[in-house]
Design a protein around this motif. Structure first.
Motif, PDB file in Angstrom:
ATOM      1  N   MET A   1       0.832  -1.204   0.000  1.00  0.00           N
ATOM      2  CA  MET A   1       0.000   0.000   0.000  1.00  0.00           C
ATOM      3  C   MET A   1       0.872   1.262   0.000  1.00  0.00           C
ATOM      4  O   MET A   1       0.518   2.270  -0.616  1.00  0.00           O
ATOM      5  CB  MET A   1      -0.951   0.017   1.201  1.00  0.00           C
ATOM      6  N   ALA A   2       2.026   1.211   0.666  1.00  0.00           N
ATOM      7  CA  ALA A   2       2.949   2.353   0.652  1.00  0.00           C
ATOM      8  C   ALA A   2       3.478   2.582  -0.765  1.00  0.00           C
ATOM      9  O   ALA A   2       3.560   3.717  -1.235  1.00  0.00           O
ATOM     10  CB  ALA A   2       4.095   2.124   1.623  1.00  0.00           C
ATOM     11  N   MET A   3       3.817   1.486  -1.472  1.00  0.00           N
ATOM     12  CA  MET A   3       4.277   1.622  -2.860  1.00  0.00           C
ATOM     13  C   MET A   3       3.159   2.159  -3.748  1.00  0.00           C
ATOM     14  O   MET A   3       3.400   2.984  -4.634  1.00  0.00           O
ATOM     15  CB  MET A   3       4.771   0.270  -3.398  1.00  0.00           C
ATOM     16  N   ALA A   4       1.928   1.713  -3.492  1.00  0.00           N
ATOM     17  CA  ALA A   4       0.787   2.214  -4.269  1.00  0.00           C
ATOM     18  C   ALA A   4       0.613   3.711  -4.040  1.00  0.00           C
ATOM     19  O   ALA A   4       0.344   4.470  -4.979  1.00  0.00           O
ATOM     20  CB  ALA A   4      -0.485   1.463  -3.882  1.00  0.00           C
ATOM     21  N   ALA A   5       0.780   4.148  -2.795  1.00  0.00           N
ATOM     22  CA  ALA A   5       0.654   5.575  -2.477  1.00  0.00           C
ATOM     23  C   ALA A   5       1.734   6.381  -3.196  1.00  0.00           C
ATOM     24  O   ALA A   5       1.456   7.431  -3.790  1.00  0.00           O
ATOM     25  CB  ALA A   5       0.735   5.793  -0.970  1.00  0.00           C
ATOM     26  N   VAL A   6       2.975   5.904  -3.162  1.00  0.00           N
ATOM     27  CA  VAL A   6       4.069   6.615  -3.832  1.00  0.00           C
ATOM     28  C   VAL A   6       3.808   6.671  -5.336  1.00  0.00           C
ATOM     29  O   VAL A   6       4.004   7.706  -5.976  1.00  0.00           O
ATOM     30  CB  VAL A   6       5.431   5.952  -3.520  1.00  0.00           C
ATOM     31  N   GLY A   7       3.332   5.566  -5.912  1.00  0.00           N
ATOM     32  CA  GLY A   7       3.015   5.550  -7.339  1.00  0.00           C
ATOM     33  C   GLY A   7       1.930   6.552  -7.691  1.00  0.00           C
ATOM     34  O   GLY A   7       2.033   7.281  -8.683  1.00  0.00           O
ATOM     35  N   ALA A   8       0.889   6.609  -6.859  1.00  0.00           N
ATOM     36  CA  ALA A   8      -0.213   7.552  -7.116  1.00  0.00           C
ATOM     37  C   ALA A   8       0.267   8.994  -6.999  1.00  0.00           C
ATOM     38  O   ALA A   8      -0.082   9.841  -7.834  1.00  0.00           O
ATOM     39  CB  ALA A   8      -1.357   7.286  -6.137  1.00  0.00           C
ATOM     40  N   ILE A   9       1.067   9.270  -5.993  1.00  0.00           N
ATOM     41  CA  ILE A   9       1.578  10.636  -5.798  1.00  0.00           C
ATOM     42  C   ILE A   9       2.500  11.024  -6.956  1.00  0.00           C
ATOM     43  O   ILE A   9       2.451  12.148  -7.467  1.00  0.00           O
ATOM     44  CB  ILE A   9       2.271  10.757  -4.426  1.00  0.00           C
ATOM     45  N   THR A  10       3.314  10.083  -7.410  1.00  0.00           N
ATOM     46  CA  THR A  10       4.188  10.341  -8.560  1.00  0.00           C
ATOM     47  C   THR A  10       3.362  10.672  -9.795  1.00  0.00           C
ATOM     48  O   THR A  10       3.704  11.588 -10.554  1.00  0.00           O
ATOM     49  CB  THR A  10       5.102   9.125  -8.821  1.00  0.00           C
ATOM     50  N   GLU A  11       2.266   9.967  -9.987  1.00  0.00           N
ATOM     51  CA  GLU A  11       1.392  10.254 -11.132  1.00  0.00           C
ATOM     52  C   GLU A  11       0.745  11.630 -11.013  1.00  0.00           C
ATOM     53  O   GLU A  11       0.574  12.328 -12.017  1.00  0.00           O
ATOM     54  CB  GLU A  11       0.322   9.167 -11.288  1.00  0.00           C
ATOM     55  N   LEU A  12       0.394  12.036  -9.803  1.00  0.00           N
ATOM     56  CA  LEU A  12      -0.142  13.384  -9.608  1.00  0.00           C
ATOM     57  C   LEU A  12       0.898  14.433 -10.025  1.00  0.00           C
ATOM     58  O   LEU A  12       0.567  15.432 -10.676  1.00  0.00           O
ATOM     59  CB  LEU A  12      -0.549  13.610  -8.150  1.00  0.00           C
ATOM     60  N   VAL A  13       2.158  14.201  -9.635  1.00  0.00           N
ATOM     61  CA  VAL A  13       3.232  15.132  -9.993  1.00  0.00           C
ATOM     62  C   VAL A  13       3.440  15.143 -11.509  1.00  0.00           C
ATOM     63  O   VAL A  13       3.552  16.216 -12.117  1.00  0.00           O
ATOM     64  CB  VAL A  13       4.544  14.775  -9.251  1.00  0.00           C
ATOM     65  N   LEU A  14       3.476  13.965 -12.119  1.00  0.00           N
ATOM     66  CA  LEU A  14       3.651  13.900 -13.579  1.00  0.00           C
ATOM     67  C   LEU A  14       2.514  14.612 -14.304  1.00  0.00           C
ATOM     68  O   LEU A  14       2.744  15.325 -15.289  1.00  0.00           O
ATOM     69  CB  LEU A  14       3.739  12.440 -14.036  1.00  0.00           C
ATOM     70  N   ASP A  15       1.290  14.449 -13.829  1.00  0.00           N
ATOM     71  CA  ASP A  15       0.151  15.127 -14.440  1.00  0.00           C
ATOM     72  C   ASP A  15       0.316  16.647 -14.345  1.00  0.00           C
ATOM     73  O   ASP A  15       0.066  17.370 -15.309  1.00  0.00           O
ATOM     74  CB  ASP A  15      -1.143  14.671 -13.762  1.00  0.00           C
ATOM     75  N   ALA A  16       0.756  17.126 -13.179  1.00  0.00           N
ATOM     76  CA  ALA A  16       0.982  18.566 -13.009  1.00  0.00           C
ATOM     77  C   ALA A  16       2.083  19.061 -13.950  1.00  0.00           C
ATOM     78  O   ALA A  16       1.978  20.138 -14.543  1.00  0.00           O
ATOM     79  CB  ALA A  16       1.337  18.876 -11.558  1.00  0.00           C
ATOM     80  N   ILE A  17       3.138  18.266 -14.106  1.00  0.00           N
ATOM     81  CA  ILE A  17       4.232  18.632 -15.020  1.00  0.00           C
ATOM     82  C   ILE A  17       3.706  18.737 -16.447  1.00  0.00           C
ATOM     83  O   ILE A  17       3.990  19.702 -17.165  1.00  0.00           O
ATOM     84  CB  ILE A  17       5.383  17.605 -14.937  1.00  0.00           C
ATOM     85  N   GLU A  18       2.932  17.743 -16.874  1.00  0.00           N
ATOM     86  CA  GLU A  18       2.403  17.740 -18.241  1.00  0.00           C
ATOM     87  C   GLU A  18       1.489  18.934 -18.502  1.00  0.00           C
ATOM     88  O   GLU A  18       1.403  19.422 -19.628  1.00  0.00           O
ATOM     89  CB  GLU A  18       1.648  16.439 -18.500  1.00  0.00           C
ATOM     90  N   ARG A  19       0.823  19.419 -17.458  1.00  0.00           N
ATOM     91  CA  ARG A  19      -0.056  20.581 -17.613  1.00  0.00           C
ATOM     92  C   ARG A  19       0.686  21.893 -17.386  1.00  0.00           C
ATOM     93  O   ARG A  19       0.084  22.956 -17.413  1.00  0.00           O
ATOM     94  CB  ARG A  19      -1.253  20.467 -16.650  1.00  0.00           C
ATOM     95  N   GLY A  20       2.005  21.819 -17.117  1.00  0.00           N
ATOM     96  CA  GLY A  20       2.794  23.023 -16.882  1.00  0.00           C
ATOM     97  C   GLY A  20       2.491  23.690 -15.552  1.00  0.00           C
ATOM     98  O   GLY A  20       2.646  24.900 -15.412  1.00  0.00           O
TER      99      GLY A  20
END
Length: 196
Positions: A155-174
């Motif tokens: 579950m900790a790895m799942a949380a880190v993966g989800a948070i990383t995806e949130l960051v990547l989404d923000a990067i893609e949107r500038g």
């Protein structure tokens, strides 16, 4: 022995300058287009000096990735206040982490996006960093042994993966400058996974 220490100290600035130069060049051109010649020109050193420190551009980038990740993890650890409830600690730590990432938007994009282009070596280092972040998260959430919650390793790895995806989404949107706005959603992800 003192002579070795002096030698290490003398070469350290070159190592640091090369990492900083790669960060600048990769942010400007992208890692694939960046060359060792670009990096040494930016660093103000010779190619020979580069190859004394790194076997190639990818090795230099992986070192940069590890160092930047270690710096972000240090920010997380320093923001923890053990006397506070774990939910508050987590929210404070995540806010500090996002603020840390947002402080270097060009490097952030380079690190979060370019690591995926380095094949198995990039995947291995990325996984190593994610496991370290997941371990931090578990330690923070599971500090209170008598609480009815617990964050398992998956579950900790799942949380880190989800948070990383949130960051990547923000990067893609500038929206790198607005990363701290992800704090409530990231905290909610961890809370839900800890109570699952």
């Amino acid at each position: 022995m003192p002579r070795q220490d002096a030698t290490a100290a003398a070469t350290e600035p070159h190592h640091t300058r090369l990492l900083q130069a790669l960060a600048v060049v990769a942010a400007e051109k992208g890692l694939a287009a960046a060359t060792v010649s670009d990096v040494v020109r930016e660093a103000g050193v010779s190619k020979r000096t580069f190859y004394e420190h790194f076997s190639d551009k990818d090795a230099c980038f992986l070192t940069l990735y590890r160092q930047a990740s270690a710096s972000a993890l240090r920010t997380l650890r320093e923001s923890v206040q053990p006397e506070r409830p774990w939910q508050d600690q987590l929210e404070t730590a995540l806010h500090a982490y996002f603020a840390h990432l947002a402080a270097g938007p060009q490097l952030l994009r380079t690190l979060f996006v370019e690591i995926h282009h380095l094949g198995e070596s990039g995947a291995a280092v990325r996984r190593e960093v994610m496991r370290t972040l997941a371990g931090f998260m578990r330690d923070t959430v599971n500090r209170d042994r008598d609480a009815p919650h617990a964050l398992s390793e998956p579950m900790a790895m799942a949380a880190v993966g989800a948070i990383t995806e949130l960051v990547l989404d923000a990067i893609e949107r500038g929206e790198q400058a607005r990363l701290t706005e992800l704090t409530p959603a990231a905290s909610e992800i961890v809370r839900r996974l800890a109570l699952a």
